[in-house]
Design a protein around this motif. Structure first.
Motif, short mmCIF file in Angstrom:
data_model
loop_
_atom_site.label_atom_id
_atom_site.label_comp_id
_atom_site.label_asym_id
_atom_site.label_seq_id
_atom_site.Cartn_x
_atom_site.Cartn_y
_atom_site.Cartn_z
N UNK A 83 1.32 -26.49 44.86
CA UNK A 83 2.36 -27.31 44.26
C UNK A 83 3.71 -26.63 44.39
N UNK A 84 3.76 -25.35 44.03
CA UNK A 84 5.03 -24.62 44.07
C UNK A 84 5.55 -24.52 45.49
N UNK A 131 6.70 -28.07 46.65
CA UNK A 131 7.80 -28.69 45.93
C UNK A 131 9.05 -27.82 45.89
N UNK A 132 8.89 -26.58 45.46
CA UNK A 132 10.06 -25.78 45.11
C UNK A 132 10.79 -25.22 46.31
N UNK A 133 10.17 -25.30 47.49
CA UNK A 133 10.84 -24.73 48.67
C UNK A 133 11.36 -25.80 49.62
N UNK A 157 9.98 -22.96 33.65
CA UNK A 157 8.79 -22.62 34.44
C UNK A 157 8.69 -21.13 34.78
N UNK A 206 14.09 -23.26 38.27
CA UNK A 206 12.78 -23.19 37.63
C UNK A 206 12.91 -22.71 36.19
N UNK A 242 16.73 -21.25 43.35
CA UNK A 242 15.43 -21.82 43.00
C UNK A 242 14.92 -21.25 41.69
#
Ligand code: SF4
Ligand code: SF4
Lengths: 187, 290
Positions: B232-233, B236-238, A159, A154, A150
Motif C-alpha cells: 500500500x505504502x 500510494x505514497x511514492x 501515519x 504522512x 512525503x
C-alpha cells in the motif's frame, strides 16, 4: 591437510539450510532471470550469479549488487524447474557478505539491515524514523526534499509514530536473544 | 464467534493504521474476534533475515508461543509478517533440533513453542474461514460498477505454502465480486512492488511501482486494492516520486481490501480509516454512498 571448502560449497551449505536443491543442479535455463523484476538493475542476473558461484568466482559475486537488489519476491523460487530456492540463495549471499563484511561500496542494503536489527534489539519493534537514518544520507538534494515532503504529508495524516514503540517484557526479550547469540548485539 | 490471536505487525501501529481499523470493524461484523497478541514483537521483516536467520526465527517463535498459550490460531494482516510466521512454524515443525534451540531461548520469557497454533493471512479469514457466501449476507451497499485492480503482491502467495495456485490465483477477484465491485484483469497483479527496495535501492523500486501503476491504470481501474501495508505504502505514497522520475502523472487511490469490504458493509468511511491517504479516495466513496 583436508582441503578447505570452495566458495561454491560454502554457499551451497548455506543454501542447504533453506531446504533447497543444490546449485549444481542448475541447468542455466534462465527462468529465474526472465522472471526477476529487478534483473535489469542487477550487475549480473540471478542465472549468471549461479553460474559464477559454480565456477568459484567469489570476488566477482561478492562485489556485485545482485543479491542486495533482490526484493525477496520469490517468483524465481516458485518457477525454477530444478527446485532451487533462488530467493533463499540471495538471502544466503546477503548473510555471507555481512558476515565477511564485504560488499560493494555505496550499497544501502547492508547498513539498513544492520540498523533494523539494532532497532529491534532495543525495543522489540521497528520504528521508521530511526531506520531512515540508514538511507537518507545516500540521497541527493532533490530526492531528500521529496522524501521530506512525503514524510511531512504522512505525519500530517497521523501515519508516522512520534515515539518509538516498545514491548513490555523487554528484559526477558533481550535475555532470550542472548541465549541465541551469547555475545550478540543485544546491548 | 471465532477468535484469533491477532498479530498486527509494526506497520499497522501507525503507517497502516487504517488497515488495522478496517480489519477490526469488518471482522466484527462477520462474527470474528481479532484479539491482539499481548506484547507481540517484530516478526523480523526481511531485513532481519539478511543478518541472522536463527534469530529471526526466534522472534517469530516468541509470537507463536504466546498465541499457543491462548490456544488460538494466529492471523496476520501483513503479507510479510504472514510469510515469516508461517515459515517459522513450518521450519521449527520439521526440525526438532532447531525447535529445541529456540525453545531454550524462549525459556527466558517463560514461553514454549509446540506448533499448535496455525498461521493465517487476514485475507484467508475472509475467503476461506468465513467464506464468501457468508460474507455476501452482510453486504448492504454493493460497490456496483467500481472497477478495482486486485493487487496480490508477493508474499501472500509466495513461496508456495501447501498446494495453492501461485500462478493463477482468483481469490482476490472472487472477494471483490462478492462485494459487488468489478475486478479488472491486468498483467502485473502478481508482480513485486519492490518491498523494502523503496528504501535501499530507490530507482529500481520506483520503476517497479511505475510499471504496476501503469498496468492497473491502463486496465481502467479506478482504485487498487491491496492486502499488505508495504504494498500500500509503495504504491500510494511514492506516486509523486514516480511521476517526477518518469514524467508520468499517476493519481490512483490505493486502499486495503478491508476498506472496500467495510464500505460494502455500510460501515462509515471514517471508522475504516478513510481520510488518512495521500491520494484522495473521493471517487471510490461515491460508489459506496448511494
Ligand atoms: S530457473 Fe533454476 S535451473 Fe533455471 S537458471 Fe534459474 S536456478 Fe538455474
Ligand atoms: S526473489 Fe529476488 S532474484 Fe528472485 S525474482 Fe524476486 S527479486 Fe529476482
Amino acid at each position: 591437510m583436508v582441503p578447505k571448502p570452495t566458495f561454491s560449497e560454502e554457499i551451497g551449505s548455506l543454501l542447504h539450510a533453506a531446504h533447497s536443491n543444490p546449485l549444481k543442479t542448475c541447468i542455466q535455463c534462465g527462468t529465474c532471470s526472465g522472471t526477476c523484476p529487478v534483473a535489469k538493475f542487477m550487475d549480473h542476473s540471478p542465472r549468471r550469479v549461479i553460474a559464477m558461484i559454480n565456477a568459484g568466482l567469489k570476488d566477482r559475486v561478492l562485489n556485485s549488487n545482485t543479491f542486495w537488489y533482490c526484493a525477496s519476491c520469490y517468483y524465481c523460487t516458485v518457477r525454477c524447474p530444478r527446485g532451487i530456492d533462488i530467493a533463499g540463495l540471495m538471502y544466503a549471499l546477503k548473510r555471507y557478505s555481512i558476515w565477511k563484511n564485504r560488499y560493494q561500496e555505496g550499497l544501502v542494503g547492508p547498513v539498513f539491515s544492520e540498523t533494523f536489527v539494532k532497532t529491534i534489539m532495543k525495543s522489540g519493534r521497528s520504528y521508521e524514523p530511526v531506520l531512515a537514518t540508514s538511507y537518507l544520507f545516500t540521497f541527493g538534494v532533490p530526492e531528500f526534499l521529496q522524501e521530506a515532503q512525503t514524510a511531512t504529508n504522512l505525519m500530517l495524516k497521523g501515519r508516522i509514530p512520534v515515539l518509538p514503540p516498545r514491548i513490555k517484557r523487554l528484559e526477558n526479550f533481550r535475555r532470550m536473544v542472548r541465549r541465541i547469540i551469547p555475545i550478540g548485539g543485544a546491548s | 464467534m471465532k477468535t484469533y490471536a491477532y498479530f498486527p505487525g509494526c506497520s499497522l501501529e501507525k503507517m497502516a493504521l487504517s488497515y488495522h481499523q478496517s480489519a477490526i470493524e469488518t471482522t466484527r461484523m462477520l462474527g470474528v474476534e481479532l484479539k491482539e497478541l499481548e506484547d507481540w514483537n517484530c516478526c523480523g521483516a526481511t531485513a532481519y533475515f539478511h543478518v541472522d536467520e536463527l534469530l529471526a526465527h526466534t522472534l517469530c517463535a516468541r509470537n507463536l508461543a504466546m498465541a499457543e498459550q491462548e490456544h488460538l490460531d494466529v492471523v496476520a494482516p501483513c503479507s510479510g509478517c504472514y510469510k515469516n510466521l508461517y515459515f517459522a512454524r513450518a521450519d521449527l515443525g520439521r526440525d526438532p533440533d532447531l525447535a529445541e534451540h529456540i525453545n531454550y531461548a524462549l525459556e527466558e520469557d517463560n514461553l514454549h513453542f509446540t506448533g499448535s497454533s496455525a498461521v493465517r493471512h487476514l485475507m484467508e479469514v475472509f475467503v476461506d474461514d468465513v467464506g464468501l457466501e457468508e460474507l455476501k449476507t452482510k453486504v448492504t451497499q454493493p460497490l456496483d460498477g467500481l472497477r478495482v485492480a486486485p493487487y496480490y503482491g508477493c508474499q501472500i502467495l509466495r513461496p508456495r505454502k501447501n498446494h495453492e495456485d501461485v500462478e493463477q490465483p482468483r481469490f482476490f477477484e472472487d472477494l471483490l465480486t462478492a462485494i459487488g465491485a468489478v475486478p479488472v484483469e491486468y498483467a502485473l497483479r502478481l508482480r513485486c512492488c519492490g518491498g523494502a527496495l523503496i528504501l535501499t535501492s530507490r530507482r529500481s523500486a520506483l520503476s517497479l511501482v511505475r510499471n504496476l501503476l501503469q498496468s492497473a491504470v491502463e486496465s481502467g481501474a479506478a482504485v487498487i486494492a491491496t492486502a499488505c501495508p508495504l504494498c500500500q505504502v509503495n504504491l500510494e505514497c511514492y506516486q509523486k516520486q514516480v511521476s517526477q522520475e518518469f514524467g508520468t502523472e499517476f493519481s490512483i487511490p490505493v486502499v486495503y481490501f478491508t476498506q472496500l469490504v467495510g464500505l460494502a458493509f455500510g460501515i462509515p468511511p471514517k471508522s475504516l480509516g478513510i481520510g488518512s491517504e495521500l491520494v484522495s479516495t473521493r471517487d471510490v466513496l461515491s460508489y459506496a454512498a448511494k
